[in-house]
Design a protein around this motif. Structure first.
Motif, PDB file in Angstrom:
ATOM      1  N   LYS A  79     -17.582  29.064  61.068  1.00  0.00           N
ATOM      2  CA  LYS A  79     -18.552  27.388  61.737  1.00  0.00           C
ATOM      3  C   LYS A  79     -17.862  26.194  61.095  1.00  0.00           C
ATOM      4  N   LYS A  80     -17.979  26.045  60.175  1.00  0.00           N
ATOM      5  CA  LYS A  80     -17.545  24.811  59.843  1.00  0.00           C
ATOM      6  C   LYS A  80     -16.068  24.304  60.424  1.00  0.00           C
ATOM      7  N   ALA A  81     -15.111  25.337  59.822  1.00  0.00           N
ATOM      8  CA  ALA A  81     -13.943  24.641  61.065  1.00  0.00           C
ATOM      9  C   ALA A  81     -14.350  24.217  62.389  1.00  0.00           C
ATOM     10  N   ARG A  82     -15.375  24.910  62.443  1.00  0.00           N
ATOM     11  CA  ARG A  82     -15.069  24.982  64.442  1.00  0.00           C
ATOM     12  C   ARG A  82     -15.982  23.259  64.127  1.00  0.00           C
ATOM     13  N   ALA A  83     -17.001  23.084  64.001  1.00  0.00           N
ATOM     14  CA  ALA A  83     -17.273  21.680  63.502  1.00  0.00           C
ATOM     15  C   ALA A  83     -16.767  21.001  63.245  1.00  0.00           C
ATOM     16  N   ASN A  84     -15.280  20.894  62.284  1.00  0.00           N
ATOM     17  CA  ASN A  84     -14.550  20.055  61.736  1.00  0.00           C
ATOM     18  C   ASN A  84     -13.386  19.841  63.433  1.00  0.00           C
ATOM     19  N   THR A  85     -13.047  20.707  64.090  1.00  0.00           N
ATOM     20  CA  THR A  85     -12.542  20.336  65.045  1.00  0.00           C
ATOM     21  C   THR A  85     -12.979  19.846  66.189  1.00  0.00           C
TER      22      THR A  85
END
Ligand SMILES: Nc1ncnc2c1ncn2[C@@H]1O[C@H](COP(=O)(O)OP(=O)(O)OP(=O)(O)O)[C@@H](O)[C@H]1O
Ligand SMILES: [Mg+2]
Length: 316
Positions: free
Chosen positions: A120-126
């Motif tokens: 989830k955090k990675a997607r927000a980062n993306t």
């Protein structure tokens, strides 16, 4: 941040790269220019530890990144560095993108792998990074596949992947060659902004002296596998010392056409199989003397600049 010293690369008995020396500081953009075959990509691949494993290897010299020697680094440490602290942007987006995976998944994977981010955090980062790269509707784009995007957009995604693990150094090897002129200018501006915003160091490999003039702080000129001149961009443009650099700067077309290459100098770059003795530029040099045909000139440092020519400075 990056210090390359007297780097040499060989493939078996063929030695296409030698005497490559330059350094790059944090927040700085360094251009590498030179004609096709001059060793720009080999230099980038050496830094990334991506020389073809079968026979390509660094035969001498050193590459120090943030205090760490890279030429002796093992593959598992290199894997952490690549895509982690050093991001690579190549010429053709399709060599970096997987046609079968959604854009979001591909960019997320970099942060998941290198920063240990949860999905989830990675997607927000993306989404955040795509936004920085001025990609409209980033959340929607994440659900697309590469073939659903234009060349310029795909290259932005490649840049997003290079940025996803928050690297300190970006290496861009002709990042705009495959794109049309207006898109080229946008991508170059984007890279320039990123360096300023994030304090990244950028190694920008290009054929295009006008891109160097616009974006780089310093430039390394390569010829036949050697770094032959380097210095602050303004100095190189105003007062080039090496006859090859003088010719390059002298033949920058005022209205540079799409994909125009630096081929206006009489003669051609020797290939690695017929590198001449002495200075490799001497067969094309209007200033060559006897010594040039036998003795390879070393890089002669003068403050922030350096030149490898027995008769540096004298104008043509
Ligand atoms: N795998 C290889 N085996 C042998 N020689 C190689 C190999 N890869 C590159 N070379 C040689 O190294 C030299 C430099 O190649 P390199 O790809 O670094 O040039 P370049 O400056 O990036 O050129 P371009 O502008 O066309 O991308 C060339 O003479 C090339 O023939
Ligand atoms: Mg190349």
């Amino acid at each position: 941040m990056l210090e390359v010293k007297d780097l040499a690369v060989a493939f078996g008995s063929i030695a296409p790269l030698s005497g490559v020396t330059f350094s790059l500081a944090k927040g700085e953009t360094l251009g590498i220019v030179g004609e096709s075959g001059s060793g720009k990509s080999l230099t980038a691949m050496s830094i990334m530890g991506l020389l073809p494993m079968s026979d390509g290897r660094v035969t001498s010299g050193s590459i120090v990144f943030d205090g760490q020697e890279l030429t002796t680094l093992n593959e598992s440490d290199y894997c952490k560095l690549r895509g982690g602290r050093i991001g690579l942007i190549t010429q053709n987006p399709m060599t970096s993108l997987d046609p079968l995976k959604k854009i979001g998944t591909q960019v997320d994977a970099v942060a998941i792998l290198h920063l240990g981010m949860a999905k989830k955090k990675a997607r927000a980062n993306t989404v955040d990074i795509l936004h920085t790269l001025r990609i409209p509707e980033p959340a929607l784009i994440c659900e697309r596949y590469p073939h659903q995007m234009s060349g310029g957009m795909k290259q932005r995604i490649v840049i997003a992947m290079a940025l996803a693990a928050d690297p300190d150094l970006l290496i861009a090897d002709e990042p705009t060659t495959a794109l049309d002129v207006t898109v080229q200018a946008q991508i170059i501006r984007l890279l320039d902004d990123l360096v300023k915003q994030r304090g990244l160091a950028l190694l920008l490999i290009t054929h295009d002296m006008s891109v160097v003039a616009q974006t780089c702080d310093r430039v390394v000129v390569m010829y036949a596998g050697r770094a032959i001149e380097q210095g602050p961009v303004l100095d190189i443009f105003d007062n080039p010392q090496h006859p090859y650099t003088q010719a390059l700067v002298g033949c920058i077309p005022r209205d540079l056409k799409d994909g125009e290459k630096l081929t206006s100098i009489p003669g051609t770059v020797p290939t690695v199989l017929n590198y001449p003795e002495g200075c490799k530029f001497h067969p094309r040099c209007t200033r060559a003397q006897n010594i040039c045909t036998t003795v390879q000139p070393e890089l002669d440092r003068n403050g922030d600049s350096a030149v490898a020519c027995h008769f540096a400075g004298a104008s043509i």
